[in-house]
Write an enzyme that holds these catalytic residues in place. Sequence first.
Site, PDB file in Angstrom:
ATOM      1  N   CYS A  67     -66.001 -16.226 -28.764  1.00 20.94           N
ATOM      2  CA  CYS A  67     -66.876 -16.139 -27.591  1.00 20.94           C
ATOM      3  C   CYS A  67     -67.108 -17.512 -26.962  1.00 20.94           C
ATOM      4  O   CYS A  67     -67.555 -18.437 -27.645  1.00 20.94           O
ATOM      5  CB  CYS A  67     -68.206 -15.523 -28.014  1.00 20.94           C
ATOM      6  SG  CYS A  67     -69.473 -15.549 -26.722  1.00 20.94           S
TER       7      CYS A  67
ATOM      8  N   TRP B  22     -71.260  -7.002 -33.042  1.00 20.88           N
ATOM      9  CA  TRP B  22     -70.462  -7.922 -33.840  1.00 20.88           C
ATOM     10  C   TRP B  22     -70.734  -7.632 -35.314  1.00 20.88           C
ATOM     11  O   TRP B  22     -71.837  -7.243 -35.682  1.00 20.88           O
ATOM     12  CB  TRP B  22     -70.864  -9.365 -33.539  1.00 20.88           C
ATOM     13  CG  TRP B  22     -70.642  -9.797 -32.125  1.00 20.88           C
ATOM     14  CD1 TRP B  22     -71.534  -9.707 -31.095  1.00 20.88           C
ATOM     15  CD2 TRP B  22     -69.459 -10.397 -31.580  1.00 20.88           C
ATOM     16  NE1 TRP B  22     -70.977 -10.204 -29.941  1.00 20.88           N
ATOM     17  CE2 TRP B  22     -69.714 -10.647 -30.205  1.00 20.88           C
ATOM     18  CE3 TRP B  22     -68.222 -10.753 -32.122  1.00 20.88           C
ATOM     19  CZ2 TRP B  22     -68.782 -11.222 -29.368  1.00 20.88           C
ATOM     20  CZ3 TRP B  22     -67.290 -11.340 -31.288  1.00 20.88           C
ATOM     21  CH2 TRP B  22     -67.551 -11.566 -29.930  1.00 20.88           C
TER      22      TRP B  22
ATOM     23  N   THR C   2     -75.580  -9.833 -28.354  1.00 21.58           N
ATOM     24  CA  THR C   2     -74.659 -10.906 -28.008  1.00 21.58           C
ATOM     25  C   THR C   2     -74.759 -12.078 -28.982  1.00 21.58           C
ATOM     26  O   THR C   2     -75.729 -12.230 -29.719  1.00 21.58           O
ATOM     27  CB  THR C   2     -74.962 -11.416 -26.584  1.00 21.58           C
ATOM     28  OG1 THR C   2     -76.304 -11.911 -26.536  1.00 21.58           O
ATOM     29  CG2 THR C   2     -74.785 -10.302 -25.566  1.00 21.58           C
ATOM     30  N   VAL C   3     -73.724 -12.908 -28.932  1.00 20.71           N
ATOM     31  CA  VAL C   3     -73.731 -14.205 -29.588  1.00 20.71           C
ATOM     32  C   VAL C   3     -73.608 -15.270 -28.494  1.00 20.71           C
ATOM     33  O   VAL C   3     -73.022 -14.994 -27.440  1.00 20.71           O
ATOM     34  CB  VAL C   3     -72.564 -14.328 -30.603  1.00 20.71           C
ATOM     35  CG1 VAL C   3     -72.805 -13.450 -31.809  1.00 20.71           C
ATOM     36  CG2 VAL C   3     -71.208 -14.017 -29.968  1.00 20.71           C
TER      37      VAL C   3
ATOM     38  N   TYR D 169     -64.662 -13.634 -15.707  1.00 22.67           N
ATOM     39  CA  TYR D 169     -65.053 -12.266 -16.053  1.00 22.67           C
ATOM     40  C   TYR D 169     -65.158 -11.396 -14.804  1.00 22.67           C
ATOM     41  O   TYR D 169     -64.797 -10.216 -14.831  1.00 22.67           O
ATOM     42  CB  TYR D 169     -66.390 -12.268 -16.799  1.00 22.67           C
ATOM     43  CG  TYR D 169     -66.278 -12.721 -18.236  1.00 22.67           C
ATOM     44  CD1 TYR D 169     -66.178 -11.791 -19.274  1.00 22.67           C
ATOM     45  CD2 TYR D 169     -66.270 -14.066 -18.571  1.00 22.67           C
ATOM     46  CE1 TYR D 169     -66.071 -12.200 -20.593  1.00 22.67           C
ATOM     47  CE2 TYR D 169     -66.156 -14.487 -19.880  1.00 22.67           C
ATOM     48  CZ  TYR D 169     -66.062 -13.548 -20.893  1.00 22.67           C
ATOM     49  OH  TYR D 169     -65.948 -13.966 -22.195  1.00 22.67           O
TER      50      TYR D 169
END
Length: 338
Positions: free
Chosen positions: A44, A77, A111-112, A175
Amino acid sequence: MAYVSTGKEYSRDSRYLTTRITADGRDGYPVEPGRYRLVVSRACPWANRAIIVRRLLGLEEALPMAVAGPVHDERSWSFDLDPGGRDPVLGIERLQDAYFARDPGYDRGITVPALVDVPTGKVVTNDFARITLDLSLEWTAHHRPGAPELYPPRLRPQIDAVNEAVYRDVNNGVYRAGFAGSQEAYDEAYRRLFDRLDQLSERLAGARYLVGDSITEADVRLFTTLARFDAVYHGHFKCNRQKLSEMPVLWAYARDLFQTPGFGDTIDFDHIKRHYYLVHTDINPTGIVPDGPDLRGWLSPHGREELGGRPFGEGTAPGPVPPGEAVPAAHNPLGRAA
């Protein structure tokens, strides 16, 4: 997870948990060495920022790191790289468990990077833009001797302005191109991306770094997108006017940073490719992960030293990567060359 929305422009869910970990603990979470766990994935780009800043500042002991695997499903994740598929400190298999510990009804992106409070198992924040700034500003008591100043007060207005433009058109721009749901949305994202890259090339033609004469937060934020450009964004996200390696100034700039301790040694090209090509099944339904590109070019001379500047300003380079945190040699040309 991000998906193509047919007929629509891609819009990132930016509803982050904005609780902060600060020196004075004003949000209820004071800086304490060993209390928090930085959960990342090397795939990421947003998490990669935190990995780089943590390493540059020497926070490895004060802020331990958990590395999730490169592939996730619609749930979360997962810690499939760890023995038994479970993080050895948090004791969980999926990052979603830490989010639900914070809020059982949590309905936003899992998210990370995420900072998790180890005693409670709860996510404190996943506000990626704020996390790296707070590592610089709030964790100073635990910085290594010689840690660089990545967000110096006199340069903050310039850094903020560069970061805003780079986020809009480059970091998030790739993105917006890759997940565009219409030709018009893609065309607009593509145009803005390469217009901005051209402007950055002009800016960097006579300056080694984006702001000032040493590395700042702005360089960290641009680098993580450039590092993924040829491996992923050029083909997978259709950002294909040119490869990074065909843009001389940006390619030299990216190689300069890659060869700087704290940058290239955090990059796992295998994880990067596996994440994008395996997770985004609506873009790549076959699940085929490309073998290329050839990574040896990342180690070629860049010549940027001629522009002057000092990578770490008044500070020094970070030491060797701590045991257990090195990227596998097969996944990174720095490891292959060692």
